[in-house]
Motif scaffolding. Structure first.
Motif, PDB file in Angstrom:
ATOM      1  N   ILE A  19       1.562 -10.640   0.739  1.00  7.43           N
ATOM      2  CA  ILE A  19       2.592  -9.849   1.424  1.00  7.43           C
ATOM      3  C   ILE A  19       3.645  -9.362   0.423  1.00  7.43           C
ATOM      4  CG2 ILE A  19       4.483  -9.979   3.096  1.00  7.43           C
ATOM      5  CD1 ILE A  19       2.689 -11.874   4.738  1.00  7.43           C
ATOM      6  N   LYS A  20       4.089 -10.246  -0.467  1.00  9.47           N
ATOM      7  CA  LYS A  20       5.059  -9.844  -1.486  1.00  9.47           C
ATOM      8  C   LYS A  20       4.481  -8.742  -2.379  1.00  9.47           C
ATOM      9  CE  LYS A  20       7.590 -14.228  -1.914  1.00  9.47           C
ATOM     10  NZ  LYS A  20       7.898 -15.369  -2.824  1.00  9.47           N
ATOM     11  N   ALA A  21       3.220  -8.897  -2.753  1.00  4.53           N
ATOM     12  CA  ALA A  21       2.575  -7.887  -3.594  1.00  4.53           C
ATOM     13  C   ALA A  21       2.464  -6.557  -2.858  1.00  4.53           C
ATOM     14  CB  ALA A  21       1.197  -8.376  -4.044  1.00  4.53           C
ATOM     15  N   ASP A  22       2.134  -6.603  -1.569  1.00  5.96           N
ATOM     16  CA  ASP A  22       2.036  -5.375  -0.780  1.00  5.96           C
ATOM     17  C   ASP A  22       3.373  -4.634  -0.737  1.00  5.96           C
ATOM     18  OD1 ASP A  22      -0.662  -5.467  -0.111  1.00  5.96           O
ATOM     19  OD2 ASP A  22      -0.336  -6.674   1.681  1.00  5.96           O
ATOM     20  N   PHE A  23       4.452  -5.369  -0.548  1.00  6.99           N
ATOM     21  CA  PHE A  23       5.775  -4.743  -0.525  1.00  6.99           C
ATOM     22  C   PHE A  23       6.077  -4.054  -1.852  1.00  6.99           C
ATOM     23  CE2 PHE A  23       7.259  -7.262   3.229  1.00  6.99           C
ATOM     24  CZ  PHE A  23       7.859  -6.219   3.905  1.00  6.99           C
ATOM     25  N   LEU A  24       5.806  -4.746  -2.951  1.00  2.94           N
ATOM     26  CA  LEU A  24       6.129  -4.182  -4.254  1.00  2.94           C
ATOM     27  C   LEU A  24       5.201  -3.022  -4.600  1.00  2.94           C
ATOM     28  CD1 LEU A  24       8.220  -4.518  -6.425  1.00  2.94           C
ATOM     29  CD2 LEU A  24       6.753  -6.188  -7.559  1.00  2.94           C
ATOM     30  N   MET A  25       3.929  -3.138  -4.248  1.00  2.00           N
ATOM     31  CA  MET A  25       2.994  -2.030  -4.463  1.00  2.00           C
ATOM     32  C   MET A  25       3.445  -0.799  -3.680  1.00  2.00           C
ATOM     33  SD  MET A  25       0.487  -2.839  -6.600  1.00  2.00           S
ATOM     34  CE  MET A  25      -0.963  -1.864  -6.236  1.00  2.00           C
ATOM     35  N   ALA A  26       3.958  -1.019  -2.466  1.00  2.00           N
ATOM     36  CA  ALA A  26       4.457   0.094  -1.651  1.00  2.00           C
ATOM     37  C   ALA A  26       5.654   0.758  -2.330  1.00  2.00           C
ATOM     38  CB  ALA A  26       4.832  -0.401  -0.260  1.00  2.00           C
ATOM     39  N   SER A  27       6.519  -0.046  -2.928  1.00  2.00           N
ATOM     40  CA  SER A  27       7.689   0.504  -3.613  1.00  2.00           C
ATOM     41  C   SER A  27       7.280   1.364  -4.800  1.00  2.00           C
ATOM     42  CB  SER A  27       8.606  -0.628  -4.081  1.00  2.00           C
ATOM     43  OG  SER A  27       9.146  -1.334  -2.986  1.00  2.00           O
TER      44      SER A  27
ATOM     45  N   ARG B 257       6.498   7.030  -6.827  1.00  2.00           N
ATOM     46  CA  ARG B 257       5.671   8.096  -7.418  1.00  2.00           C
ATOM     47  C   ARG B 257       5.250   9.125  -6.372  1.00  2.00           C
ATOM     48  NH1 ARG B 257       1.694   3.673  -9.373  1.00  2.00           N
ATOM     49  NH2 ARG B 257       0.214   5.350  -9.707  1.00  2.00           N
ATOM     50  N   LYS B 258       5.857   9.039  -5.186  1.00  2.00           N
ATOM     51  CA  LYS B 258       5.604   9.946  -4.059  1.00  2.00           C
ATOM     52  C   LYS B 258       4.164   9.872  -3.559  1.00  2.00           C
ATOM     53  CE  LYS B 258       9.376  13.110  -5.139  1.00  2.00           C
ATOM     54  NZ  LYS B 258       9.813  14.506  -5.335  1.00  2.00           N
ATOM     55  N   ARG B 259       3.563   8.720  -3.766  1.00  2.00           N
ATOM     56  CA  ARG B 259       2.230   8.466  -3.181  1.00  2.00           C
ATOM     57  C   ARG B 259       2.448   7.806  -1.817  1.00  2.00           C
ATOM     58  NH1 ARG B 259      -1.224   5.091  -7.202  1.00  2.00           N
ATOM     59  NH2 ARG B 259      -2.699   5.367  -5.469  1.00  2.00           N
ATOM     60  N   TYR B 260       2.944   8.605  -0.897  1.00  2.00           N
ATOM     61  CA  TYR B 260       3.391   8.080   0.390  1.00  2.00           C
ATOM     62  C   TYR B 260       2.259   7.471   1.209  1.00  2.00           C
ATOM     63  CZ  TYR B 260       7.595  10.741  -0.755  1.00  2.00           C
ATOM     64  OH  TYR B 260       8.710  11.235  -1.370  1.00  2.00           O
ATOM     65  N   ASP B 261       1.075   8.056   1.136  1.00  2.00           N
ATOM     66  CA  ASP B 261      -0.054   7.517   1.916  1.00  2.00           C
ATOM     67  C   ASP B 261      -0.400   6.096   1.480  1.00  2.00           C
ATOM     68  OD1 ASP B 261      -0.368   9.760   3.501  1.00  2.00           O
ATOM     69  OD2 ASP B 261      -1.788  10.723   2.142  1.00  2.00           O
ATOM     70  N   HIS B 262      -0.372   5.867   0.177  1.00  2.00           N
ATOM     71  CA  HIS B 262      -0.688   4.520  -0.319  1.00  2.00           C
ATOM     72  C   HIS B 262       0.408   3.537   0.081  1.00  2.00           C
ATOM     73  CE1 HIS B 262      -2.514   1.431  -2.725  1.00  2.00           C
ATOM     74  NE2 HIS B 262      -1.444   1.306  -3.493  1.00  2.00           N
ATOM     75  N   ALA B 263       1.652   3.967   0.016  1.00  2.00           N
ATOM     76  CA  ALA B 263       2.761   3.099   0.435  1.00  2.00           C
ATOM     77  C   ALA B 263       2.642   2.768   1.915  1.00  2.00           C
ATOM     78  CB  ALA B 263       4.099   3.781   0.145  1.00  2.00           C
ATOM     79  N   ILE B 264       2.307   3.758   2.717  1.00  2.00           N
ATOM     80  CA  ILE B 264       2.127   3.546   4.163  1.00  2.00           C
ATOM     81  C   ILE B 264       1.001   2.559   4.433  1.00  2.00           C
ATOM     82  CG2 ILE B 264       1.277   4.688   6.260  1.00  2.00           C
ATOM     83  CD1 ILE B 264       2.954   7.157   5.362  1.00  2.00           C
ATOM     84  N   GLU B 265      -0.092   2.702   3.692  1.00  2.00           N
ATOM     85  CA  GLU B 265      -1.234   1.782   3.856  1.00  2.00           C
ATOM     86  C   GLU B 265      -0.818   0.336   3.588  1.00  2.00           C
ATOM     87  OE1 GLU B 265      -5.491   0.724   1.660  1.00  2.00           O
ATOM     88  OE2 GLU B 265      -4.435   2.585   1.166  1.00  2.00           O
ATOM     89  N   ARG B 266      -0.081   0.117   2.524  1.00  2.00           N
ATOM     90  CA  ARG B 266       0.338  -1.240   2.158  1.00  2.00           C
ATOM     91  C   ARG B 266       1.283  -1.833   3.211  1.00  2.00           C
ATOM     92  NH1 ARG B 266      -1.712  -4.337  -2.233  1.00  2.00           N
ATOM     93  NH2 ARG B 266      -2.927  -2.889  -3.489  1.00  2.00           N
ATOM     94  N   LEU B 267       2.250  -1.049   3.659  1.00  2.00           N
ATOM     95  CA  LEU B 267       3.229  -1.576   4.615  1.00  2.00           C
ATOM     96  C   LEU B 267       2.609  -1.782   5.988  1.00  2.00           C
ATOM     97  CD1 LEU B 267       6.333   0.497   3.524  1.00  2.00           C
ATOM     98  CD2 LEU B 267       5.949  -1.941   3.165  1.00  2.00           C
ATOM     99  N   ASN B 268       1.645  -0.952   6.356  1.00  2.00           N
ATOM    100  CA  ASN B 268       0.945  -1.180   7.617  1.00  2.00           C
ATOM    101  C   ASN B 268       0.125  -2.467   7.568  1.00  2.00           C
ATOM    102  OD1 ASN B 268       1.573   0.770   9.640  1.00  2.00           O
ATOM    103  ND2 ASN B 268       0.500   2.343   8.456  1.00  2.00           N
ATOM    104  N   ARG B 269      -0.366  -2.807   6.384  1.00  2.00           N
ATOM    105  CA  ARG B 269      -1.050  -4.096   6.224  1.00  2.00           C
ATOM    106  C   ARG B 269      -0.102  -5.248   6.522  1.00  2.00           C
ATOM    107  NH1 ARG B 269      -4.634  -4.222   0.750  1.00  2.00           N
ATOM    108  NH2 ARG B 269      -3.744  -6.310   0.790  1.00  2.00           N
ATOM    109  N   VAL B 270       1.136  -5.136   6.046  1.00  2.00           N
ATOM    110  CA  VAL B 270       2.134  -6.176   6.291  1.00  2.00           C
ATOM    111  C   VAL B 270       2.412  -6.296   7.788  1.00  2.00           C
ATOM    112  CG1 VAL B 270       4.531  -6.870   5.910  1.00  2.00           C
ATOM    113  CG2 VAL B 270       3.196  -5.905   4.022  1.00  2.00           C
TER     114      VAL B 270
END
Length: 365
Positions: free
Chosen positions: A199-207, A212-225
């Protein structure tokens, strides 16, 4: 000779009395420290007066155990972790305490020992420069590499990534990213998705992705959380609240307001709305400073009343008062119209509610 003998006997008697007194003093000092340490443990449980209790335990423990004891090192670390001030004074105090603990651990166990890791991480967290932080973290990773414990190594890489990303991202972005990706790779291969580490890694990966404006990847990570908490917990958690909040901003940046609405409502269900509180925006767009006002360094402010509808959208913004002119009012209204809120809930149902906000325009001089 007899006189000398009596003098000798008297000296022995005084020596015994002095030794007993010292022992009693030491016993009393230990008892006082034990009470102080128990008070610290209680403060940790209640999360009240932790800093004061930790400082007292550290001061008394140092007197009992001495300057070079492992116990003193541990008490110094406890004190450093409990400090809740954020000014320069407290940053330097934390660093000094971790440095003291590190010196003790090195003297007692060597500079490549596992005992130095906590103090090295602490020094990195409050280091005066990115170079110093990176230097301490390199030592942490080197020690972790010798332990032959892959998870511990991954945990230390995540710790290093977090410190560098949060405090020294401009200078150490690449180092933080590399540490994070290596830790995340291990977690995804070896830990369940609902692990704290993942979960901590997902948050930081989303950040990193959002930066880098890779919003889809950030959304994917936070939805996992969010999914982890929905599927595994029957109660609300601050991390879940944070994930929902960040998803609102990301979906708005993607122009997907309907998706953002789901998370506005989720937050509203998690955090009961109180009549006495002003609603806090979950996503906000900063108003543009009117060019003609900025040119002449003019300040202004606008107070507005508005409705938050059942989906968390701002409706019918009205200017109640303002200073500085119509240009500020126009800019404030245009920005406010794009904000998102958690709607008010009554009897399990979202309803519209009225709120107020003041936007201030100030030129830095």
């Amino acid at each position: 000779m007899k006189l000398n003998k009596r003098v000798l006997l008297m000296g022995l008697s005084l020596s015994v009395l002095s030794t007993m007194s010292f022992a009693e003093q030491a016993s009393n000092a230990q008892a006082v420290f034990n009470d102080a340490y128990q008070n610290y443990l209680n403060a940790v449980k209640t999360k009240e007066n932790m800093q004061q209790a930790a400082e007292q335990a550290y001061t008394l423990g140092k007197a009992v155990y001495g300057d070079n004891s492992d116990n003193t090192a541990n008490l110094a670390i406890n004190y450093a972790k409990s400090i809740n001030g954020y000014g320069k004074k407290w940053i330097e105090k934390r660093f000094s305490l971790y440095q003291q603990a590190y010196t003790i651990s090195v003297n007692n166990h060597g500079n490549k020992s596992l005992e130095t890791v906590d103090s090295l991480v602490g020094m990195a967290n409050f280091a005066p420069s990115a170079q110093k932080a990176d230097y301490y973290l390199d030592q942490v990773i080197a020690i972790a590499n010798t332990e032959n414990k892959p998870k511990f190594l991954a945990d230390m890489k995540l710790e290093a990534a977090t410190i560098l990303a949060n405090k020294f991202s401009y200078e150490k972005y690449r180092e933080a990213k590399n540490y994070l990706e290596e830790a995340d790779e291990y977690y995804q291969a070896n830990l369940p998705k609902n692990s704290v580490e993942q979960i901590k890694a997902d948050f930081l990966m989303a950040s990193f992705a959002e930066g880098r404006k890779r919003y889809d990847h950030a959304i994917e990570r936070l939805n996992r959380v969010v999914k982890v908490f929905d599927e595994n917990l029957s109660y609300d958690h601050s991390a879940e609240l944070t994930a929902h909040s960040r998803l609102i901003g990301l979906y708005e940046k993607k122009g997907k307001s309907d998706e953002a609405t789901k998370h506005c409502i989720a937050i509203a269900k998690m955090v009961p709305w109180k009549e006495s509180q002003e609603q806090t925006p979950l996503y906000r767009v900063e108003p543009k400073y009117p060019k003609n006002k900025a040119r002449f360094s003019k300040d202004g402010s606008v107070v507005m009343e508005f409705q938050v509808d059942e989906s968390g959208f701002v409706k019918n913004p009205q200017v109640l008062s303002s200073e500085g002119g119509l240009a500020f009012e126009k800019s404030a209204v245009e920005a406010l119209a794009q904000w998102r809120y958690a709607p008010k809930f009554e009897h399990g149902k979202a309803v519209a509610a009225t709120s107020k906000v003041q936007l201030d325009f100030k030129i830095r001089r």
